[in-house]
Motif scaffolding. Structure first.
Motif: not given
Length: 307
Positions: A206-211
């Motif tokens: 996983e590189l990045c995440s958000g909502e």
């Protein structure tokens, strides 16, 4: 004189004398009424054994051996039945027995009440399940609900340069994406709730995440919304870094975007409970810097109830 000898003499004196014919000449003539003698039948006597002499009953030598009313003989092995009337109360029960009887009488009623409540609860639950199942079945037959379609419109990378220059540098990427959703249902609205998440990964890293934002998608409408994804202190293995650098040099970087979004289905005045929709998009971009082109995108949506 003993009593039994006196009884024998008395019986003998009462018997009539026996008269025999005087000569043989008169034998041919019939005997007269006086000559017809019928001796009395011998008397019948019942001999019973004398009762055993005990210390309570003294012996009596003058007790007769003959008796017209015999006395019954008692044997120790005889069985006797004693009948007691039902109305006869042999013993009065204690007062606490009445309380115990009431307690024992109440127990079956309580058990029956508990069983009835349990059966009613099970029946109500089954009726509720059948009603919900019937409603969903009618909904599928009449409305034919369809899953909304999703897609990635644009993507922008920032903070991915260190992976191209250093093999041991950590990454803090920031990726801006624009996602498109299209509701193809005619009478069903989809209400996206708060709490949805979106993540972007490369080879299971996983590189990045958000909502995922909350909004309402009306029937037969499409919408685009921006999702900002960010990560901090991402360390890649040497194998993963080499593959990412190699794909960047070829300008074909495969990425996977995944989202879990809670939604509600609204049909007229009816609004369903929260349903988790899982969205997965396999995309291929032209690089990991700047605003690369999206070369490939394939998105699917799954839900356990409606699609």
């Amino acid at each position: 004189m003993p009593s039994y000898i006196h009884s024998l003499l008395l019986l003998h004196s009462r018997a009539a004398p026996l008269t025999l014919p005087k000569s043989s000449e008169n034998r041919s003539s019939p005997p007269s009424m006086a000559e017809r003698v019928h001796p009395l039948d011998p008397p019948s006597f019942t001999f019973t054994p004398l009762p055993r002499q005990t210390s309570e009953t003294p012996s009596d030598d003058t007790s007769p051996f003959l008796s017209r009313s015999p006395t019954p003989t008692i044997h120790p092995s005889d069985t006797y039945v004693i009948q007691i009337p039902k109305e006869q109360i042999l013993r009065e029960p204690p007062p606490e027995n009445a309380h115990r009887a009431k307690v024992f009488a109440r127990r079956p009623r309580r058990r029956q009440l508990i069983r009835r409540c349990f059966c009613c609860s099970i029946a109500s639950l089954l009726c509720l399940i059948l009603a919900v199942g019937a409603f969903i079945g009618i909904l599928f037959l009449v409305l034919h609900p369809k899953a909304p379609s999703y897609g990635l419109t644009s993507v922008s990378f920032a903070g991915m340069d260190p992976v191209l220059t250093s093999a041991y540098a950590s990454l803090s990427p920031r990726i801006d994406t624009v996602i498109e959703t299209n509701n193809t249902n005619k009478k069903i609205s989809i209400i996206y709730q708060e709490g949805g998440t979106v993540s972007l990964s490369f080879q299971d890293t996983e590189l990045c995440s958000g909502e995922w934002p909350s909004f309402r998608s009306k029937p037969k409408t499409s919408a685009e919304f921006k999702v900002e994804l960010s990560g901090s202190g991402i360390l890649l293995t040497s194998t993963t870094r080499d593959a990412l650098v190699n794909d960047h040099s070829k300008k074909e970087v495969p990425l996977v975007m995944e989202a879990k979004v809670p939604v509600k289905i609204k049909l007229g005045a009816f609004t369903s409970w929260k349903i988790t929709v899982k969205v997965k998009c396999d995309i291929t971009v032209g690089g990991i810097t700047g605003d690369p082109n999206i070369l490939k995108k394939d998105c699917t949506a799954k839900s356990h109830f409606f699609w």
